[in-house]
Motif scaffolding. Sequence first.
Motif, PDB file in Angstrom:
ATOM      1  N   GLU A 197      -2.194   3.341   8.741  1.00 21.09           N
ATOM      2  CA  GLU A 197      -1.267   2.423   9.405  1.00 21.09           C
ATOM      3  C   GLU A 197      -1.277   1.052   8.730  1.00 21.09           C
ATOM      4  O   GLU A 197      -0.224   0.399   8.589  1.00 21.09           O
ATOM      5  N   SER A 198      -2.437   0.599   8.328  1.00 19.62           N
ATOM      6  CA  SER A 198      -2.532  -0.711   7.652  1.00 19.62           C
ATOM      7  C   SER A 198      -1.885  -0.662   6.271  1.00 19.62           C
ATOM      8  O   SER A 198      -1.247  -1.638   5.839  1.00 19.62           O
ATOM      9  N   TYR A 199      -2.017   0.482   5.580  1.00 20.26           N
ATOM     10  CA  TYR A 199      -1.411   0.606   4.253  1.00 20.26           C
ATOM     11  C   TYR A 199       0.109   0.659   4.335  1.00 20.26           C
ATOM     12  O   TYR A 199       0.804   0.178   3.418  1.00 20.26           O
ATOM     13  N   GLU A 200       0.621   1.208   5.376  1.00 22.43           N
ATOM     14  CA  GLU A 200       2.076   1.300   5.524  1.00 22.43           C
ATOM     15  C   GLU A 200       2.709  -0.072   5.746  1.00 22.43           C
ATOM     16  O   GLU A 200       3.923  -0.240   5.577  1.00 22.43           O
ATOM     17  N   LYS A 201       1.907  -1.049   6.091  1.00 21.15           N
ATOM     18  CA  LYS A 201       2.408  -2.416   6.254  1.00 21.15           C
ATOM     19  C   LYS A 201       2.487  -3.146   4.919  1.00 21.15           C
ATOM     20  O   LYS A 201       3.163  -4.169   4.806  1.00 21.15           O
ATOM     21  N   GLU A 202       1.760  -2.634   3.944  1.00 24.15           N
ATOM     22  CA  GLU A 202       1.796  -3.218   2.604  1.00 24.15           C
ATOM     23  C   GLU A 202       2.843  -2.486   1.773  1.00 24.15           C
ATOM     24  O   GLU A 202       2.751  -1.276   1.574  1.00 24.15           O
ATOM     25  N   GLU A 203       3.825  -3.197   1.313  1.00 24.43           N
ATOM     26  CA  GLU A 203       4.969  -2.569   0.634  1.00 24.43           C
ATOM     27  C   GLU A 203       4.557  -1.812  -0.627  1.00 24.43           C
ATOM     28  O   GLU A 203       5.024  -0.691  -0.874  1.00 24.43           O
ATOM     29  N   LEU A 209       2.324   5.706  -1.592  1.00 25.33           N
ATOM     30  CA  LEU A 209       2.179   6.827  -0.652  1.00 25.33           C
ATOM     31  C   LEU A 209       3.480   7.618  -0.531  1.00 25.33           C
ATOM     32  O   LEU A 209       3.476   8.846  -0.457  1.00 25.33           O
ATOM     33  N   SER A 210       4.597   6.889  -0.541  1.00 24.24           N
ATOM     34  CA  SER A 210       5.901   7.553  -0.424  1.00 24.24           C
ATOM     35  C   SER A 210       6.172   8.453  -1.616  1.00 24.24           C
ATOM     36  O   SER A 210       6.716   9.565  -1.490  1.00 24.24           O
ATOM     37  N   LEU A 211       5.787   7.984  -2.795  1.00 24.78           N
ATOM     38  CA  LEU A 211       5.977   8.810  -3.994  1.00 24.78           C
ATOM     39  C   LEU A 211       5.152  10.100  -3.928  1.00 24.78           C
ATOM     40  O   LEU A 211       5.617  11.167  -4.343  1.00 24.78           O
ATOM     41  N   CYS A 212       3.963   9.961  -3.409  1.00 24.96           N
ATOM     42  CA  CYS A 212       3.110  11.163  -3.272  1.00 24.96           C
ATOM     43  C   CYS A 212       3.706  12.150  -2.256  1.00 24.96           C
ATOM     44  O   CYS A 212       3.686  13.372  -2.484  1.00 24.96           O
ATOM     45  N   ILE A 213       4.235  11.623  -1.197  1.00 29.29           N
ATOM     46  CA  ILE A 213       4.850  12.482  -0.180  1.00 29.29           C
ATOM     47  C   ILE A 213       6.092  13.178  -0.729  1.00 29.29           C
ATOM     48  O   ILE A 213       6.332  14.356  -0.460  1.00 29.29           O
ATOM     49  N   GLN A 214       6.852  12.464  -1.524  1.00 28.11           N
ATOM     50  CA  GLN A 214       8.049  13.044  -2.119  1.00 28.11           C
ATOM     51  C   GLN A 214       7.689  14.186  -3.074  1.00 28.11           C
ATOM     52  O   GLN A 214       8.380  15.211  -3.152  1.00 28.11           O
TER      53      GLN A 214
END
Length: 217
Positions: A197-203, A209-214
């Motif tokens: 949750e804290s990492y998702e606040k850091e752009e 993380l988004s690239l890994c999920i993709q």
Amino acid sequence: MEPKEAPGKETMGTRKKSLPFPRPRLYMLERRKTDPVVESSVPGDYSGTLTRSQSHRTEYNQKLQEKMTSQAGCSTAETLTQEKEHQRMMAKRSKIIKELIQTEKDYLNDLDLCIREVVQPLRNKQIDQLDVDSLFSNIESVHQISAKLLSLLEEATTDVEPAMQVIGKVFLQIKGPLEDIYKIYCYHHDEAHSVLESYEKEEELKQHLSLCIQSLK
């Protein structure tokens, strides 16, 4: 001249002759109810002899045989029902074992994808602000023990008749290591969720993380 007997009086000899001979009753009471009484047809035979009718005995035996045959038929039907129930239960057991193994395969595949497409790339990037160990805990150990469990399950069921497949001993064999590894993973689960949750606040971190999920998709 012989004295005449008084009218209406009988001599002792005459009285004895007129008395019927009492027939035995004890044998009649003890005889089986299915045995008919056949009295002697010889005149003057008052012995009350009893004989068993052969035809009646045959009828009785036939009824007894029919009853026994009916009971045997019921027993056979019950046995067939039990066999069908046993076959149904064995088929259900075999299906459950197959689903268990397939579920473990799918879970192991998900772990493998997560490590290959998310954990390892993030480790290789060496991002200072991103703590991979806090985020994924001991996921590599979870992968290893899951692979071991799947291997043991496949070994216990491959080329083995469904009725002879025993998987309970597999879980008993791996019980200790399985508990030790998942204790660590579960203990850090809430912490890992907070870190995410804290990492998702850091752009910047969020983009990584988004690239890994993709890549997983």
